[in-house]
Each structure stands twice: as C-alpha cells, then as structure tokens.
Write a protein that holds these residues in place. Structure first.
Motif, PDB file in Angstrom:
ATOM      1  N   LEU A  21       0.386  -1.444  -0.343  1.00  0.00           N
ATOM      2  CA  LEU A  21       0.131  -0.161   0.280  1.00  0.00           C
ATOM      3  C   LEU A  21       0.924   0.618  -0.297  1.00  0.00           C
ATOM      4  N   ALA A  22       2.135   1.125   0.517  1.00  0.00           N
ATOM      5  CA  ALA A  22       2.615   1.974   0.802  1.00  0.00           C
ATOM      6  C   ALA A  22       3.400   3.035  -1.118  1.00  0.00           C
ATOM      7  N   ASP A  23       3.562   1.570  -1.358  1.00  0.00           N
ATOM      8  CA  ASP A  23       4.303   1.888  -2.966  1.00  0.00           C
ATOM      9  C   ASP A  23       3.032   1.727  -3.864  1.00  0.00           C
ATOM     10  N   LEU A  24       1.784   2.169  -3.513  1.00  0.00           N
ATOM     11  CA  LEU A  24       0.853   1.598  -4.596  1.00  0.00           C
ATOM     12  C   LEU A  24       0.826   3.746  -3.873  1.00  0.00           C
ATOM     13  N   ALA A  25       0.719   4.021  -2.428  1.00  0.00           N
ATOM     14  CA  ALA A  25       0.274   5.907  -2.894  1.00  0.00           C
ATOM     15  C   ALA A  25       1.828   5.900  -3.767  1.00  0.00           C
ATOM     16  N   ASP A  26       2.825   5.885  -3.340  1.00  0.00           N
ATOM     17  CA  ASP A  26       3.806   6.407  -4.045  1.00  0.00           C
ATOM     18  C   ASP A  26       3.433   6.102  -5.646  1.00  0.00           C
ATOM     19  N   TRP A  27       2.846   6.028  -6.115  1.00  0.00           N
ATOM     20  CA  TRP A  27       2.482   5.564  -7.946  1.00  0.00           C
ATOM     21  C   TRP A  27       1.121   6.442  -7.826  1.00  0.00           C
ATOM     22  N   ARG A  29       0.694   9.618  -6.426  1.00  0.00           N
ATOM     23  CA  ARG A  29       1.456   9.985  -5.947  1.00  0.00           C
ATOM     24  C   ARG A  29       1.286  11.634  -7.789  1.00  0.00           C
ATOM     25  N   ILE A  30       1.795  10.598  -8.383  1.00  0.00           N
ATOM     26  CA  ILE A  30       2.285  11.030  -9.847  1.00  0.00           C
ATOM     27  C   ILE A  30       1.164  11.266 -10.470  1.00  0.00           C
ATOM     28  N   PRO A  31       1.241  12.848 -11.016  1.00  0.00           N
ATOM     29  CA  PRO A  31       0.195  13.387 -11.342  1.00  0.00           C
ATOM     30  C   PRO A  31       0.099  12.531 -13.181  1.00  0.00           C
ATOM     31  N   SER A  32       0.379  11.430 -13.146  1.00  0.00           N
ATOM     32  CA  SER A  32       0.226  11.068 -15.199  1.00  0.00           C
ATOM     33  C   SER A  32      -1.063  11.134 -15.563  1.00  0.00           C
ATOM     34  N   VAL A  33      -1.153  12.370 -15.691  1.00  0.00           N
ATOM     35  CA  VAL A  33      -2.721  12.761 -17.042  1.00  0.00           C
ATOM     36  C   VAL A  33      -2.156  12.985 -18.403  1.00  0.00           C
ATOM     37  N   SER A  34      -2.325  11.895 -19.018  1.00  0.00           N
ATOM     38  CA  SER A  34      -2.207  11.853 -20.394  1.00  0.00           C
ATOM     39  C   SER A  34      -3.266  13.409 -20.966  1.00  0.00           C
ATOM     40  N   ALA A  35      -4.067  13.493 -21.203  1.00  0.00           N
ATOM     41  CA  ALA A  35      -4.738  14.253 -21.788  1.00  0.00           C
ATOM     42  C   ALA A  35      -3.821  15.356 -21.225  1.00  0.00           C
ATOM     43  N   ASP A  36      -3.116  16.092 -20.649  1.00  0.00           N
ATOM     44  CA  ASP A  36      -2.390  17.055 -20.221  1.00  0.00           C
ATOM     45  C   ASP A  36      -1.325  17.541 -21.038  1.00  0.00           C
ATOM     46  N   PRO A  37      -1.322  17.853 -21.773  1.00  0.00           N
ATOM     47  CA  PRO A  37       0.719  17.835 -22.541  1.00  0.00           C
ATOM     48  C   PRO A  37       1.530  18.641 -21.394  1.00  0.00           C
ATOM     49  N   THR A 106     -10.118  15.997  -0.311  1.00  0.00           N
ATOM     50  CA  THR A 106      -8.483  15.900  -0.340  1.00  0.00           C
ATOM     51  C   THR A 106      -7.564  16.191  -1.592  1.00  0.00           C
ATOM     52  N   ASP A 107      -6.575  16.361  -1.455  1.00  0.00           N
ATOM     53  CA  ASP A 107      -5.536  16.229  -2.766  1.00  0.00           C
ATOM     54  C   ASP A 107      -5.655  14.783  -3.744  1.00  0.00           C
ATOM     55  N   PRO A 108      -5.937  15.473  -4.790  1.00  0.00           N
ATOM     56  CA  PRO A 108      -6.313  14.150  -5.160  1.00  0.00           C
ATOM     57  C   PRO A 108      -5.163  13.415  -5.750  1.00  0.00           C
ATOM     58  N   PHE A 109      -4.066  13.967  -5.526  1.00  0.00           N
ATOM     59  CA  PHE A 109      -2.564  13.567  -5.834  1.00  0.00           C
ATOM     60  C   PHE A 109      -1.540  13.183  -4.369  1.00  0.00           C
ATOM     61  N   GLU A 110      -2.679  13.461  -3.463  1.00  0.00           N
ATOM     62  CA  GLU A 110      -1.808  13.025  -2.180  1.00  0.00           C
ATOM     63  C   GLU A 110      -3.115  11.990  -1.756  1.00  0.00           C
ATOM     64  N   PRO A 111      -2.484  11.021  -2.232  1.00  0.00           N
ATOM     65  CA  PRO A 111      -3.261   9.652  -0.940  1.00  0.00           C
ATOM     66  C   PRO A 111      -3.728   9.670   0.559  1.00  0.00           C
ATOM     67  N   ALA A 120      -7.758   9.277  -4.267  1.00  0.00           N
ATOM     68  CA  ALA A 120      -6.937   9.118  -4.664  1.00  0.00           C
ATOM     69  C   ALA A 120      -7.261   8.544  -6.047  1.00  0.00           C
ATOM     70  N   ARG A 121      -6.950  10.330  -7.218  1.00  0.00           N
ATOM     71  CA  ARG A 121      -6.756   9.769  -8.695  1.00  0.00           C
ATOM     72  C   ARG A 121      -5.713   8.586  -9.140  1.00  0.00           C
ATOM     73  N   GLY A 122      -6.800   7.583  -9.290  1.00  0.00           N
ATOM     74  CA  GLY A 122      -5.939   6.664 -10.084  1.00  0.00           C
ATOM     75  C   GLY A 122      -6.678   5.372  -9.504  1.00  0.00           C
ATOM     76  N   ALA A 123      -6.658   5.853  -7.855  1.00  0.00           N
ATOM     77  CA  ALA A 123      -6.699   4.314  -7.059  1.00  0.00           C
ATOM     78  C   ALA A 123      -8.231   3.685  -7.331  1.00  0.00           C
ATOM     79  N   ALA A 124      -9.248   3.578  -8.696  1.00  0.00           N
ATOM     80  CA  ALA A 124      -9.378   2.437  -8.644  1.00  0.00           C
ATOM     81  C   ALA A 124      -9.382   2.156 -10.256  1.00  0.00           C
ATOM     82  N   ASP A 125      -9.261   3.466 -10.895  1.00  0.00           N
ATOM     83  CA  ASP A 125      -8.849   3.235 -12.299  1.00  0.00           C
ATOM     84  C   ASP A 125      -7.511   3.642 -12.755  1.00  0.00           C
ATOM     85  N   ASP A 126      -6.211   3.819 -13.306  1.00  0.00           N
ATOM     86  CA  ASP A 126      -6.478   2.764 -12.678  1.00  0.00           C
ATOM     87  C   ASP A 126      -5.290   1.811 -12.447  1.00  0.00           C
TER      88      ASP A 126
END
Length: 464
Positions: A21-27, A29-37, A106-111, A120-126
């Motif tokens: 779960l700690a590793d997942l939280a680290d991942w 935290r990375i705002p990997s938003v593909s729609a935003d150049p 909460t902050d979407p990129f701070e699990p 967190a954003r991406g917690a479920a998807d995907d």
C-alpha cells in the motif's frame, strides 16, 4: 500441480500488505494525466516508476515502450514449463485530470486513507487494479514454492487510455510478436457492488458517424420557396426518426447480421443480480426506461446493439423566428455493437440506408470515426472457469456475471493477437471513476491480490 494453500497465500499478503500500500501511494502521487500536455513528463515518470517496481517484483524482462505519444510499459516472466499457457495482463497507468478545486475533499494526488477507503486519482482507475498483480504474483510464488509463475506472464500497461488510446493500435501491431498470448486479462473493469462479486464477460463495440446534409446553396425564404424544395433540417429529423421501428429495433437493413444472441443461461444469470431499476434510473438521471422490446434493461445496455442520436442541428435556433429553408443540417449518430457484428459491413449498411432515404435535391456525406470492436468471453471457456474459481476462493461466495455496456481497447488486443479476452477487476460503481473523490475499497483491493495469487496456478492446471 498442487493447489496453492489459501492459508499460505493469505499469510504472505498479511506480511507484505503495508509495504504494498505504501508503494501504491507513491505511484498515485505521480499526476500522470495523459490529456494534459504539460504533464507528459509525469506520464513518463509514472511509466519509469512502474518499470522499476516490476523489476523489483522479479520480472526478468521489463521495458518502457515508446509510441508517437506517451509511453507504455511491457514486462515478461516466462514460466519455464513447456505446456504453460501465455497470459497477457492489460491495464493503464495514465489517469483523468483532477484538482482540489473540482470539489475533491482531499488533494487528489496525495493519497488519503479514511477507514477502509483509499482516496486518490487513479486508485481504482487504473493504478490500483494494475498494481494488485504485483503482490498477487509474489503471493502465488510463495504459495506454490515456484521461482517463476505457473504461466508465461506478460504485462502491457498503456499510457494513453484516458486520452482515447490514439497510439495503442499501432503499438500492439508493431509489437504483436512480443505480445503473443493465449489469453488477455483486462484489469480495467469492475464488479456489480461490494457485496456481489462478479466477473465481466464482454464489452460492446462502438461505431460513430456524422451525416451532413446540404440543400439550397444558402438559406432561402420559406414563403417563396418552402414546400417546393427539399429541406435538409426536415431530412435530418426524418433520418433520426427512422432509425428504429415501433419495437425499438434498429431499422437499418443488415444491421443485426451476425449478432450473437443472448442465451437463456446468460439471461438467467443476469436476472440473479440485485438490480433496482428505480435506483438505476436515478443514476441515469432519467425518468423512464425505453429500448428494444423483449429485453430487460440490463440486457439492453450489456448485450444488445444500439443506435443513438447524439446530436441534430441546422437552420435557425436564435430568438424569435426566421422563416427559412436552411442550407444545411447535420446528425451525429453512435452505434454500440455486440459480438459477431462486423463494423465494416455496418458502415456500408448505414451508407446504403442513408442514400435510400435522402430525397433528390439533398446532397449528403457520411463520415465515420474510429472503430472499437466488441468482445465476448464464452461462459464455458476454461479460462473463465479458472477466473471464477480463483475469485470464489478469494471472496468465499458465489461469483455472478456482468457485461460492460461501454467500449474499450480490449477488442484491439483480441483482433491483433487472436487471443481470448477476459476481465478481472475488483472496483465497484461507488469508486467514482473520472469523478471527484475517486477511491478504492481496501478489502476489495486485497481480494484482487488474492484472486491473482490463485489464478495463475489454476490456469496452468486447467486451461489445456
């Protein structure tokens, strides 16, 4: 092959869950938003983070694959067994846009963990549903005493799914030999709810088009010319109205050719789900149901083809009146397809249907967008039976069946690789995919880990 002892698997998960779960939280935290150049670098950082973690998991082959857009991650771990099936797990590491000001608590990129939920954003998807495979694989090895998985295991984790997968088809065609597999497991779906574990057995395909209609060379006076020349706006309305017959069947000749019909077994299994139509209508923000006669609501959205008018426009729509025959009008249509339907044939059927209904004096064009093909897992497929057994061991209860009414890139893998597609997801509707306060239920995430731990051994023993 000896069955993996459940107690060994669960003990291993207990010992490693906190670090997982700690590793997942680290991942997360990375705002990997593909729609935003501006966040393309973060998507790359996400890919590199995952690649490093897969190497740490034990995969001997891990590569970041470049595309004309954003990178994907590929990993491979051969079984060493001559008869072992080859399995490809698909998911994605990019996420939807999210910001606190959108309405997040909460902050979407701070699990943030609240009780049994990880927000967190991406917690479920995907990301959560991709990452459970890492601990599941390690638990599988611990439970079987193996040094390599019981199947030839491959992972393909895309970086542009939330942007429509614009480079995915080209990627898998380019790398088809490396991706060759007997089975593809898509871990980007969900279950009915937290109390009703289910396996998805299919997704519909999608075909969309725009019909452009041109009449007079410019808008003309309806008093001087109306009733004596064809009206493109009226033609657009007539086409939209003619899409369905009185039983709400699609009236395009040949549209249903090849469509796989629901079996009585499938209908009975759908009927076992605890479906509340009024609650479903509330979710749909609608006030009544409508659809093809002879089918239930779930059957209509999961297993029947559809045609929808997405938009109709043309002529004058401003305040007051403007008495014209408009020069042009337009329709946007989308079609959901089921297994057995051939999108290319349907494209031609739609072109022929439009041409037959457009009156003389109206010029028309029909433009189609990209194709997403349908996919379906037969209920008697041995890999589906393995999936159900593995989930049943993890959840300790009967596993039911659903389908997805939407569409996704899974069918591309099916078409290019010639592999059977299956679905393995543990997310639930309340997880809020693409919405504010996205979360994942930690007890269900653990069930995903446990399912993966049991699945590979069951497949190795029962697939062939």
């Amino acid at each position: 092959m000896t069955k993996t002892p459940d107690s060994v698997v669960r003990s291993f998960i207990d010992q490693h869950e906190a670090a997982f779960l700690a590793d997942l939280a680290d991942w997360l935290r990375i705002p990997s938003v593909s729609a935003d150049p501006q966040r393309a670098g973060e998507v790359r950082r996400s890919a590199e983070w995952l690649a490093a973690k897969l190497r740490e998991t034990g995969f001997p082959v891990v590569e970041v694959w470049e595309t004309d857009g954003l990178p994907a991650v590929f990993a491979e771990w051969p079984s060493g067994e001559a008869a072992a099936p080859t399995v490809l797990v698909y998911g994605h590491h990019d996420v939807q846009p999210a910001a606190r000001e959108d309405g997040w608590d909460t902050d979407p990129f701070e699990p943030t963990t609240v009780g049994n939920r990880l927000y967190a954003r991406g917690a479920a998807d995907d990301k959560g549903q991709v990452f459970f495979h890492t601990l599941g694989l390690r638990a599988h090895l611990a439970g079987t005493g193996r040094s390599a998985p019981a199947v030839n295991l491959k992972l393909l984790i895309e970086g542009e799914e939330e942007s429509g997968s614009p480079n995915f088809g080209a990627l898998i065609r380019r790398e088809a030999d490396r991706l060759a597999a007997d089975l593809v497991f898509v871990s980007d779906t969900g279950m009915w709810d937290g109390d009703t574990p289910t396996v998805c057995t299919g997704m519909r395909g999608k075909l969309d088009c725009q019909i452009d209609l041109a009449g007079p060379d410019s808008d003309i006076h309806s008093g001087s010319f109306g009733g004596a020349v064809p009206n493109p706006a009226a033609t657009a309305a007539e086409l939209a109205a003619a899409l369905h017959d009185p039983d709400r069947r699609i009236a395009v000749p040949g549209f249903y050719d090849g469509a796989v019909e629901l079996t009585e077994q499938e209908r009975e299994l759908f009927a076992k789900l605890p479906f509340d139509e009024q609650r479903w209508l509330a979710t749909a923000k609608s006030h009544g149901t409508q659809g093809e006669a002879g089918f239930s609501t779930l059957e209509r959205v999961w297993a029947r083809p559809t045609a929808e008018v997405n938009g109709v426009w043309g002529g004058y729509t401003g305040p007051g009146t403007k008495t014209i025959v408009p020069a042009e009008a337009h329709l946007k249509l989308s079609f959901r397809l089921v297994a057995g339907q051939q999108p290319e044939r349907i494209e031609q059927a739609i072109r022929d249907w439009v041409a037959a209904r457009v009156p003389a004096g109206i010029r028309h064009t029909v433009r189609f967008g990209s194709i997403t093909r349908p996919c379906l897992t037969p209920l008697d497929h041995p890999a589906l039976r393995s999936t159900v057994r593995a989930m049943g061991r993890a959840f300790g209860q009967e596993i039911l069946f659903t389908r997805e009414g939407g569409s996704g890139p899974a069918a591309d893998l099916q078409d290019v690789l010639g592999a059977t597609v299956l679905f393995l997801g543990i997310s639930i509707p309340s997880d809020g995919w693409h919405s504010i306060n996205e979360k994942i239920e930690l007890d269900l995430l653990r069930k995903g880990v446990e399912t993966a731990a049991y699945l590979w051994g069951d497949l190795a023993e029962n697939y062939r």
